[in-house]
Design a protein around this motif. Structure first.
Motif, PDB file in Angstrom:
ATOM      1  N   VAL A  83     -40.366  -8.692 -38.798  1.00  0.00           N
ATOM      2  CA  VAL A  83     -40.626 -10.139 -38.772  1.00  0.00           C
ATOM      3  C   VAL A  83     -39.556 -10.847 -39.602  1.00  0.00           C
ATOM      4  O   VAL A  83     -39.173 -10.371 -40.676  1.00  0.00           O
ATOM      5  CB  VAL A  83     -42.034 -10.459 -39.346  1.00  0.00           C
ATOM      6  N   VAL A  84     -39.068 -11.989 -39.093  1.00  0.00           N
ATOM      7  CA  VAL A  84     -38.046 -12.742 -39.822  1.00  0.00           C
ATOM      8  C   VAL A  84     -38.725 -13.502 -40.965  1.00  0.00           C
ATOM      9  O   VAL A  84     -39.526 -14.404 -40.744  1.00  0.00           O
ATOM     10  CB  VAL A  84     -37.328 -13.744 -38.877  1.00  0.00           C
ATOM     11  N   GLU A  85     -38.400 -13.111 -42.185  1.00  0.00           N
ATOM     12  CA  GLU A  85     -39.013 -13.778 -43.344  1.00  0.00           C
ATOM     13  C   GLU A  85     -38.179 -14.954 -43.805  1.00  0.00           C
ATOM     14  O   GLU A  85     -38.686 -15.927 -44.343  1.00  0.00           O
ATOM     15  CB  GLU A  85     -39.152 -12.778 -44.497  1.00  0.00           C
ATOM     16  N   LEU A  86     -36.878 -14.852 -43.593  1.00  0.00           N
ATOM     17  CA  LEU A  86     -35.999 -15.925 -44.044  1.00  0.00           C
ATOM     18  C   LEU A  86     -34.826 -16.022 -43.075  1.00  0.00           C
ATOM     19  O   LEU A  86     -34.368 -15.009 -42.547  1.00  0.00           O
ATOM     20  CB  LEU A  86     -35.500 -15.565 -45.440  1.00  0.00           C
ATOM     21  N   CYS A  87     -34.395 -17.240 -42.822  1.00  0.00           N
ATOM     22  CA  CYS A  87     -33.276 -17.417 -41.893  1.00  0.00           C
ATOM     23  C   CYS A  87     -32.382 -18.536 -42.390  1.00  0.00           C
ATOM     24  O   CYS A  87     -32.855 -19.607 -42.758  1.00  0.00           O
ATOM     25  CB  CYS A  87     -33.844 -17.755 -40.513  1.00  0.00           C
ATOM     26  N   SER A  88     -31.088 -18.260 -42.439  1.00  0.00           N
ATOM     27  CA  SER A  88     -30.133 -19.318 -42.790  1.00  0.00           C
ATOM     28  C   SER A  88     -29.116 -19.379 -41.650  1.00  0.00           C
ATOM     29  O   SER A  88     -28.464 -18.380 -41.335  1.00  0.00           O
ATOM     30  CB  SER A  88     -29.455 -18.961 -44.109  1.00  0.00           C
ATOM     31  N   ALA A  89     -28.993 -20.555 -41.032  1.00  0.00           N
ATOM     32  CA  ALA A  89     -28.216 -20.653 -39.796  1.00  0.00           C
ATOM     33  C   ALA A  89     -26.712 -20.591 -40.029  1.00  0.00           C
ATOM     34  O   ALA A  89     -25.951 -20.316 -39.105  1.00  0.00           O
ATOM     35  CB  ALA A  89     -28.566 -21.946 -39.074  1.00  0.00           C
ATOM     36  N   GLY A  90     -26.262 -20.833 -41.260  1.00  0.00           N
ATOM     37  CA  GLY A  90     -24.818 -20.881 -41.507  1.00  0.00           C
ATOM     38  C   GLY A  90     -24.200 -21.967 -40.655  1.00  0.00           C
ATOM     39  O   GLY A  90     -24.710 -23.088 -40.618  1.00  0.00           O
ATOM     40  N   GLU A  91     -23.146 -21.607 -39.906  1.00  0.00           N
ATOM     41  CA  GLU A  91     -22.479 -22.628 -39.086  1.00  0.00           C
ATOM     42  C   GLU A  91     -22.998 -22.666 -37.651  1.00  0.00           C
ATOM     43  O   GLU A  91     -22.448 -23.360 -36.818  1.00  0.00           O
ATOM     44  CB  GLU A  91     -20.982 -22.342 -39.047  1.00  0.00           C
ATOM     45  N   SER A 143     -36.233 -22.980 -37.903  1.00  0.00           N
ATOM     46  CA  SER A 143     -37.695 -22.945 -37.793  1.00  0.00           C
ATOM     47  C   SER A 143     -38.148 -22.072 -36.617  1.00  0.00           C
ATOM     48  O   SER A 143     -39.235 -21.495 -36.638  1.00  0.00           O
ATOM     49  CB  SER A 143     -38.230 -24.363 -37.631  1.00  0.00           C
ATOM     50  N   VAL A 144     -37.290 -21.952 -35.582  1.00  0.00           N
ATOM     51  CA  VAL A 144     -37.675 -21.130 -34.420  1.00  0.00           C
ATOM     52  C   VAL A 144     -37.684 -19.657 -34.808  1.00  0.00           C
ATOM     53  O   VAL A 144     -38.539 -18.885 -34.374  1.00  0.00           O
ATOM     54  CB  VAL A 144     -36.684 -21.362 -33.241  1.00  0.00           C
ATOM     55  N   LEU A 145     -36.719 -19.270 -35.633  1.00  0.00           N
ATOM     56  CA  LEU A 145     -36.610 -17.851 -35.981  1.00  0.00           C
ATOM     57  C   LEU A 145     -37.559 -17.441 -37.100  1.00  0.00           C
ATOM     58  O   LEU A 145     -38.124 -16.342 -37.064  1.00  0.00           O
ATOM     59  CB  LEU A 145     -35.168 -17.538 -36.408  1.00  0.00           C
ATOM     60  N   THR A 146     -37.725 -18.316 -38.078  1.00  0.00           N
ATOM     61  CA  THR A 146     -38.523 -17.926 -39.247  1.00  0.00           C
ATOM     62  C   THR A 146     -39.968 -17.642 -38.827  1.00  0.00           C
ATOM     63  O   THR A 146     -40.593 -18.448 -38.147  1.00  0.00           O
ATOM     64  CB  THR A 146     -38.467 -19.035 -40.320  1.00  0.00           C
ATOM     65  N   GLY A 147     -40.457 -16.483 -39.216  1.00  0.00           N
ATOM     66  CA  GLY A 147     -41.828 -16.089 -38.873  1.00  0.00           C
ATOM     67  C   GLY A 147     -41.898 -15.382 -37.526  1.00  0.00           C
ATOM     68  O   GLY A 147     -42.935 -14.829 -37.164  1.00  0.00           O
ATOM     69  N   GLY A 148     -40.807 -15.372 -36.772  1.00  0.00           N
ATOM     70  CA  GLY A 148     -40.819 -14.747 -35.444  1.00  0.00           C
ATOM     71  C   GLY A 148     -40.640 -13.234 -35.544  1.00  0.00           C
ATOM     72  O   GLY A 148     -40.120 -12.724 -36.530  1.00  0.00           O
ATOM     73  N   ARG A 149     -41.091 -12.537 -34.485  1.00  0.00           N
ATOM     74  CA  ARG A 149     -40.901 -11.086 -34.439  1.00  0.00           C
ATOM     75  C   ARG A 149     -39.622 -10.795 -33.670  1.00  0.00           C
ATOM     76  O   ARG A 149     -39.343 -11.431 -32.655  1.00  0.00           O
ATOM     77  CB  ARG A 149     -42.072 -10.411 -33.700  1.00  0.00           C
ATOM     78  N   LEU A 150     -38.876  -9.816 -34.153  1.00  0.00           N
ATOM     79  CA  LEU A 150     -37.621  -9.429 -33.504  1.00  0.00           C
ATOM     80  C   LEU A 150     -37.858  -9.109 -32.026  1.00  0.00           C
ATOM     81  O   LEU A 150     -37.082  -9.494 -31.154  1.00  0.00           O
ATOM     82  CB  LEU A 150     -37.075  -8.186 -34.223  1.00  0.00           C
ATOM     83  N   ASP A 151     -38.983  -8.425 -31.743  1.00  0.00           N
ATOM     84  CA  ASP A 151     -39.314  -8.012 -30.365  1.00  0.00           C
ATOM     85  C   ASP A 151     -39.403  -9.214 -29.431  1.00  0.00           C
ATOM     86  O   ASP A 151     -39.134  -9.114 -28.234  1.00  0.00           O
ATOM     87  CB  ASP A 151     -40.685  -7.325 -30.297  1.00  0.00           C
ATOM     88  N   ASP A 152     -39.846 -10.362 -29.984  1.00  0.00           N
ATOM     89  CA  ASP A 152     -40.002 -11.534 -29.122  1.00  0.00           C
ATOM     90  C   ASP A 152     -38.714 -12.348 -29.041  1.00  0.00           C
ATOM     91  O   ASP A 152     -38.537 -13.155 -28.128  1.00  0.00           O
ATOM     92  CB  ASP A 152     -41.102 -12.463 -29.672  1.00  0.00           C
TER      93      ASP A 152
END
Ligand SMILES: Nc1nc2c(ncn2[C@@H]2O[C@H](COP(=O)(O)OP(=O)(O)OP(=O)(O)O)[C@@H](O)[C@H]2O)c(=O)[nH]1
Length: 300
Positions: A30-38, A45-54
């Motif tokens: 599960v994505v606990e933290l995401c920083s988009a960089g450039e 917000s779409v990635l944070t909390g999401g499962r890699l499988d999805d």
């Protein structure tokens, strides 16, 4: 102690802010933290909390999961991989209007307590440049047709395949008659433009699988996979006619020309790309010595 924690959290945030790459921290898939960089297309917000499988299409998921497993098995060791995400599989790409796949170079590292750190750099620009350089190395700069080296690679591969599966193929060498006279009469630039026009004409005429290359000064080769000798001679006749009917307006007067064509077809298992070209050259010689503007095939 709590000051230390807040100081290191502040540093961590600052590092993420100055970092240009996409950074993810995962725990149990599960994505606990995401920083988009450039990555302007990415909504954190779409990635944070999401499962890699999805989040990933099946083929990329398999690739990435393999790297994550390797990272978890060897905490502290960086795993590297490259992958391309296709817009049809990634909704945010589609919404951002992307049409081409986007290439990433990723580094993945796991901590001893099972947290996975993933940094991904968009390498699309360098991939594009790489493709352009490879492409340029295979092309004749004047006409844009493939060069001799690219022709030999493709011919050797295709001939070997044809021999293995009992397929046919043929090749033609196209030589512009009296090309040096056109250069002499109208100038080198006229000769250049004529070559370009002929290449454009053949590109329109040929089948998609046919391979067009500049073979020499005023010589082109058209390699015809899945084409027997008889069909190759008929194709040669179409090319001859195309060139004979072509007229190029030029300031010093309209320029017309003809071409001689030598054709050869694959002759069994003992044959090869170089031998086919040699026979096509011999047949070309016959066409030229019989007055030019002719197609000559094998005398089988
Ligand atoms: N315009 C132009 N001419 C070129 C280029 N490369 C080579 N040439 C010239 O093309 C001519 C080719 O001459 P030849 O091979 O004798 O061909 P030809 O005059 O058609 O003679 P035959 O093939 O015997 O009919 C030479 O004059 C070269 O200098 C090029 O990129 N552009």
């Amino acid at each position: 102690m709590s000051q230390d924690v807040s100081a290191s959290a502040g540093r961590f945030d600052a590092l993420l802010q100055v970092n240009r790459d996409l950074v993810l921290v995962l725990k149990d898939g599960v994505v606990e933290l995401c920083s988009a960089g450039e990555s302007e297309w990415l909504l954190e917000s779409v990635l944070t909390g999401g499962r890699l499988d999805d989040l990933l299409p099946a083929d990329i998921l398999a690739l990435v999961s393999g790297a994550v497993e390797r990272a978890l098995a060897a905490p502290g060791q960086v795993q590297s991989l490259q992958y391309a995400l296709r817009p049809e599989h990634v909704p945010v790409f589609r919404e951002a209007g992307l049409r081409e796949p986007t290439w990433f170079d990723a580094r993945i590292l796991a901590s001893a307590d099972g947290e996975v750190f993933w940094s991904a750099r968009d390498i699309n620009d360098s991939k594009k440049l790489q493709r352009k350089v490879t492409n340029q190395a295979q092309r004749d700069p004047l006409t844009g047709a493939y060069n001799r080296r690219a022709l030999m690679t493709v011919m050797e591969q295709t001939v070997a395949q044809a021999q293995r599966y009992d397929w046919v193929c043929s090749v033609m060498i196209i030589d512009i008659d009296d090309f040096s006279r056109i250069n002499d009469q109208h100038g080198w630039d006229a000769g250049d433009q004529l070559l370009q026009q002929i290449v454009t004409g053949i590109h329109k005429l040929k089948r998609t699988a046919d391979f067009l290359a500049r073979y020499g000064d005023d010589q082109l080769v058209l390699f015809l996979p899945e084409t027997n000798h008889e069909q190759g001679v008929a194709a040669g006749e179409r090319v001859r006619r195309l060139i004979a009917e072509m007229e190029m307006p030029y300031p010093t007067g309209d320029i017309a020309c003809t071409a001689s064509v030598g054709v050869s077809g694959l002759l069994g298992l003992e044959d090869g790309a170089a031998a086919m070209l040699k026979r096509a050259e011999e047949n070309l010689f016959v066409a030229r010595s019989s007055g030019g503007n002719r197609v000559e095939g094998e005398s089988l």
